[in-house]
Design an enzyme around this catalytic site. Structure first.
Site, PDB file in Angstrom:
ATOM      1  N   HIS A 185     -35.170 -57.287 -48.905  1.00 43.25           N
ATOM      2  CA  HIS A 185     -34.758 -58.404 -49.773  1.00 43.25           C
ATOM      3  C   HIS A 185     -34.349 -57.951 -51.177  1.00 43.25           C
ATOM      4  O   HIS A 185     -33.399 -58.460 -51.760  1.00 43.25           O
ATOM      5  CB  HIS A 185     -35.892 -59.434 -49.863  1.00 43.25           C
ATOM      6  CG  HIS A 185     -35.419 -60.822 -50.165  1.00 43.25           C
ATOM      7  ND1 HIS A 185     -35.883 -61.934 -49.522  1.00 43.25           N
ATOM      8  CD2 HIS A 185     -34.505 -61.283 -51.052  1.00 43.25           C
ATOM      9  CE1 HIS A 185     -35.287 -63.015 -49.998  1.00 43.25           C
ATOM     10  NE2 HIS A 185     -34.444 -62.637 -50.935  1.00 43.25           N
ATOM     11  N   LYS A 215     -34.854 -61.338 -43.885  1.00 47.81           N
ATOM     12  CA  LYS A 215     -35.098 -60.326 -44.920  1.00 47.81           C
ATOM     13  C   LYS A 215     -36.590 -60.006 -45.000  1.00 47.81           C
ATOM     14  O   LYS A 215     -37.431 -60.911 -44.861  1.00 47.81           O
ATOM     15  CB  LYS A 215     -34.628 -60.848 -46.296  1.00 47.81           C
ATOM     16  CG  LYS A 215     -33.214 -61.407 -46.272  1.00 47.81           C
ATOM     17  CD  LYS A 215     -32.692 -61.818 -47.638  1.00 47.81           C
ATOM     18  CE  LYS A 215     -31.328 -62.465 -47.523  1.00 47.81           C
ATOM     19  NZ  LYS A 215     -31.355 -63.915 -47.313  1.00 47.81           N
ATOM     20  N   TYR A 251     -37.937 -67.630 -47.747  1.00 51.39           N
ATOM     21  CA  TYR A 251     -37.468 -69.020 -47.883  1.00 51.39           C
ATOM     22  C   TYR A 251     -38.443 -70.025 -47.254  1.00 51.39           C
ATOM     23  O   TYR A 251     -38.321 -71.231 -47.484  1.00 51.39           O
ATOM     24  CB  TYR A 251     -36.068 -69.208 -47.280  1.00 51.39           C
ATOM     25  CG  TYR A 251     -35.000 -68.300 -47.872  1.00 51.39           C
ATOM     26  CD1 TYR A 251     -35.226 -67.608 -49.062  1.00 51.39           C
ATOM     27  CD2 TYR A 251     -33.778 -68.125 -47.247  1.00 51.39           C
ATOM     28  CE1 TYR A 251     -34.262 -66.761 -49.597  1.00 51.39           C
ATOM     29  CE2 TYR A 251     -32.802 -67.283 -47.783  1.00 51.39           C
ATOM     30  CZ  TYR A 251     -33.058 -66.599 -48.954  1.00 51.39           C
ATOM     31  OH  TYR A 251     -32.107 -65.763 -49.477  1.00 51.39           O
TER      32      TYR A 251
END
Ligand code: NAP
Length: 366
Positions: free
Chosen positions: A160, A127, A98
């Site tokens: 992930h 993740k 992110y």
């Protein structure tokens, strides 16, 4: 404090208890046994509640999502995460991918510094991104996240998705034709490396994301397995209710965590613009009206009542508050059935860049 399902409720936390009891009642037959053995732990987090993972740690059942499109200024993640903590969220879902863990970490540090929370009150998930799946790179990814966060451990670190990509600084390595450069890394080797991160104290718990049941089985049946995955974080909402995967996870003591529970972020880089708008569904709207709630609250409450940990992303103060107000009303069994009937196995996030990978997870039924 811990109660098992067979024990009574306590007035102070009656609401959380009734949630657990409801999911035990609705899941009859095969599934029932495993659910009854499952214990639900209640914490006094402003009426939020937590589930006990198979390694003994507690995970708050409602989490705050932090993924935002590239166009959104990163500073928004700090502001929104602070609001989320102020309104009562204690579970924060983030990821190396992110690219905003510095900003999210700033919010955590600010809220710890101003006395709103202690580090141990928070449950932070990160993740391992797909370009770090070679076993020798797994710890490096987690350590990068910790450095950005300014923390010395995370509560949960998950793989992930099962499909590895070429290592390097590019998050999305692509060839000259713009095709993602995938590579095959045995997910059991990545898992072993994650087990070592837990042993090193870098993450309290470990788990996976976007795994189908066969991929979970690969890990569970791995010779010499040291730790079972605590959770599988997957897309889950009334249009893709994952009932089979949920039943499988329940039977193995793995908690299912729902992402895109509100109908996804609809980022055009990832999600087709002709996807249906979940929160405009007439059934959800009618149920919401009946309870004097919003469709978003109904979509979140639906997951809680099926024993699913649910994530909700919003960077808007009003909606962050709204999304936390899901512990003080209850959907009836008719409401639950009506929402169940909306399932159409519709997936917002197909992750088609990984479609050619041997571990592409979404070709299996569940
Ligand atoms: P989501 O939670 O389904 O929905 C977010 C969208 O709904 C945003 O556009 C938000 O806009 C809007 N929204 C939020 N609350 C609302 C409400 N009460 N009423 C109406 N609209 C509302 O989104 P998601 O990002 O797909 O999933 C949530 C989190 O799951 C992510 O942030 C991330 O942490 C995680 N995730 C994980 C994976 C994975 O592969 N493991 C994949 C996707 C997501 P505003 O911000 O403007 O409110």
């Amino acid at each position: 404090m811990t109660w098992s399902r067979q024990q009574g409720s306590r007035d102070r936390n009656k609401e959380c208890w009734s949630l657990a009891f409801y999911s035990a009642q609705v899941n009859q037959g095969k599934e029932r046994q495993s659910l009854i053995a499952w214990t639900v732990d209640i914490m006094d987090l402003k009426h939020s509640c937590s589930v006990k993972l198979n390694d003994g740690h507690l995970m708050p059942m409602l989490g705050f999502g932090t993924f935002a499109s590239e166009e959104i200024p990163k500073s928004k993640a700090t502001e929104a995460t602070k609001v989320a903590i102020d309104v009562g969220f204690r579970h924060i879902d983030a990821a190396y991918f992110y690219q905003n863990e510095e900003e999210v970490g700033q919010a955590l540090r600010d809220k710890i510094a101003d006395g709103t929370v202690k580090r141990e009150d928070l449950f932070y998930t990160t993740k391992i991104w797909t370009t770090f799946f070679r076993p020798e790179l797994v710890r490096q990814c987690l350590e990068r996240s910790l450095k950005k966060l300014g923390l010395d451990y995370v509560d949960l670190c998950i793989i992930h998705m099962p499909t590895a990509m070429q290592p390097g600084e590019e998050l999305m390595p692509k060839d000259a034709n713009g095709k993602a450069i995938l590579e095959t890394v045995d997910i059991r080797d990545t898992w072993e490396a994650l087990e070592k991160c837990k042993d090193a104290g870098l993450s309290k718990s470990i788990g996976v994301s976007n795994f189908n049941h066969k991929q979970l089985e690969l890990i569970l049946n791995k010779p010499g397995l040291k730790y079972k995955p605590t959770c599988n974080q997957v897309e889950c909402h009334p249009y893709l209710n994952q009932s089979k995967l949920l039943e499988f996870c329940n039977s193995k003591g793995i908690v299912l965590v729902a992402y895109s529970a509100l109908g996804s972020h609809r980022d055009p880089n990832w999600i087709s613009s002709d996807s249906p708008y979940l929160l405009e569904d007439p059934v959800l709207m009618t149920i919401a009206k009946k309870h004097n709630r919003t469709p978003g609250q109904v979509a979140l409450r639906y997951q809680l009542q099926r024993g699913v940990v649910v994530l909700a992303k919003s960077f808007n103060e009003k909606r962050i508050k709204e999304n936390f107000q899901v512990f003080d009303f209850e959907l009836t069994s008719e409401d639950m059935k009506a929402i169940d009937s909306l399932n159409r196995n519709f997936r917002y996030s197909k992750m088609s860049f990984a479609m050619d990978h041997p571990y592409y997870p979404f070709l299996e039924e569940y």
